[in-house]
Design a protein around this motif. Structure first.
Motif, mmCIF file in Angstrom:
data_model
loop_
_atom_site.group_PDB
_atom_site.id
_atom_site.type_symbol
_atom_site.label_atom_id
_atom_site.label_comp_id
_atom_site.label_asym_id
_atom_site.label_seq_id
_atom_site.Cartn_x
_atom_site.Cartn_y
_atom_site.Cartn_z
ATOM 1 N N GLU A 114 -7.743 -1.794 -2.134
ATOM 2 C CA GLU A 114 -8.943 -1.902 -2.974
ATOM 3 C C GLU A 114 -8.645 -1.743 -4.460
ATOM 4 O O GLU A 114 -9.543 -1.912 -5.294
ATOM 5 C CB GLU A 114 -10.006 -0.883 -2.547
ATOM 6 N N ASP A 115 -7.414 -1.418 -4.811
ATOM 7 C CA ASP A 115 -7.018 -1.393 -6.218
ATOM 8 C C ASP A 115 -6.649 -2.790 -6.726
ATOM 9 O O ASP A 115 -6.401 -2.968 -7.921
ATOM 10 C CB ASP A 115 -5.813 -0.460 -6.421
ATOM 11 N N PRO A 163 0.841 -1.219 0.000
ATOM 12 C CA PRO A 163 0.000 0.000 0.000
ATOM 13 C C PRO A 163 0.867 1.257 0.000
ATOM 14 O O PRO A 163 1.871 1.323 0.697
ATOM 15 C CB PRO A 163 -0.793 -0.139 1.301
ATOM 16 N N GLY A 164 0.446 2.226 -0.826
ATOM 17 C CA GLY A 164 1.215 3.445 -0.979
ATOM 18 C C GLY A 164 2.239 3.386 -2.090
ATOM 19 O O GLY A 164 2.830 4.414 -2.449
ATOM 20 N N LYS A 207 -3.826 1.388 -3.205
ATOM 21 C CA LYS A 207 -4.571 0.957 -2.031
ATOM 22 C C LYS A 207 -4.954 -0.512 -2.190
ATOM 23 O O LYS A 207 -5.052 -1.004 -3.322
ATOM 24 C CB LYS A 207 -5.848 1.790 -1.898
ATOM 25 N N ARG A 257 -4.597 9.842 -8.551
ATOM 26 C CA ARG A 257 -3.606 8.805 -8.215
ATOM 27 C C ARG A 257 -3.073 8.102 -9.456
ATOM 28 O O ARG A 257 -1.904 7.727 -9.495
ATOM 29 C CB ARG A 257 -4.232 7.762 -7.281
ATOM 30 N N SER A 275 0.191 5.789 -5.179
ATOM 31 C CA SER A 275 -0.591 5.748 -3.934
ATOM 32 C C SER A 275 -1.587 4.594 -3.950
ATOM 33 O O SER A 275 -2.772 4.767 -3.629
ATOM 34 C CB SER A 275 -1.321 7.084 -3.724
#
Length: 115
Positions: A88-89, A14-15, A86, A66, A84
Motif C-alpha cells: 500500500e506504499d 514487501p518488507g 508495504k 517506518r 518495512s
C-alpha cells in the motif's frame, strides 16, 4: 523560482527499504519546509512527511515508525528513509518546498512495493 529533483524510487519487495532524495536549487530561503506527498492510482495526493528548517517533523499516521524524514540544509536536500515497506506504499512520491505561502513541486519518483 525553485527547482526540485527527486531520486531513489524503484521496485522493492514487501518488507524492504528505499531512500528517496530531493535536491532543491534556485531561490532558496533559509526558512522553509520541505517534504513528501504521494499519490496512488485513483487516489488524491496525500502528505507523507515534512520537515522544517529547524528539523521539526510531521508524519502521516500510516508511515509513523517506518519512515524517517531528514534534511541537509547545507545541500538544500531532503531525504525520506522508508523501511518495512508495504504494497500500500506503492505510489508516485512528490517532493515539495514551501516558503512564504509558495509551494514548489518535483516531478515525482515512482515507488513500487511488490513481490
Amino acid at each position: 523560482q525553485v527547482q526540485l529533483v527527486e531520486s531513489g524510487g524503484g521496485l522493492v519487495q514487501p518488507g524492504g527499504s528505499l531512500r528517496l532524495s530531493c535536491a532543491a536549487s534556485g531561490n532558496i530561503f533559509s526558512i522553509n519546509t520541505m517534504g513528501w506527498y504521494r499519490q496512488a492510482p485513483g487516489e488524491q495526493r496525500a502528505l507523507v512527511a515534512e520537515i522544517d528548517n529547524n528539523r521539526n517533523t510531521n508524519y502521516a499516521d500510516s508511515v509513523k515508525g517506518r519512515f524517517t524524514i531528514s534534511r541537509d540544509n547545507a545541500k538544500n536536500t531532503v531525504y525520506l528513509q522508508m523501511n518495512s515497506l508495504k504494497p500500500e506504499d506503492t505510489a508516485l512520491y512528490y517532493c515539495y518546498y514551501w516558503n512564504s505561502g509558495m509551494y514548489y513541486w518535483g516531478k515525482g519518483t515512482l515507488v513500487t512495493v511488490s513481490s
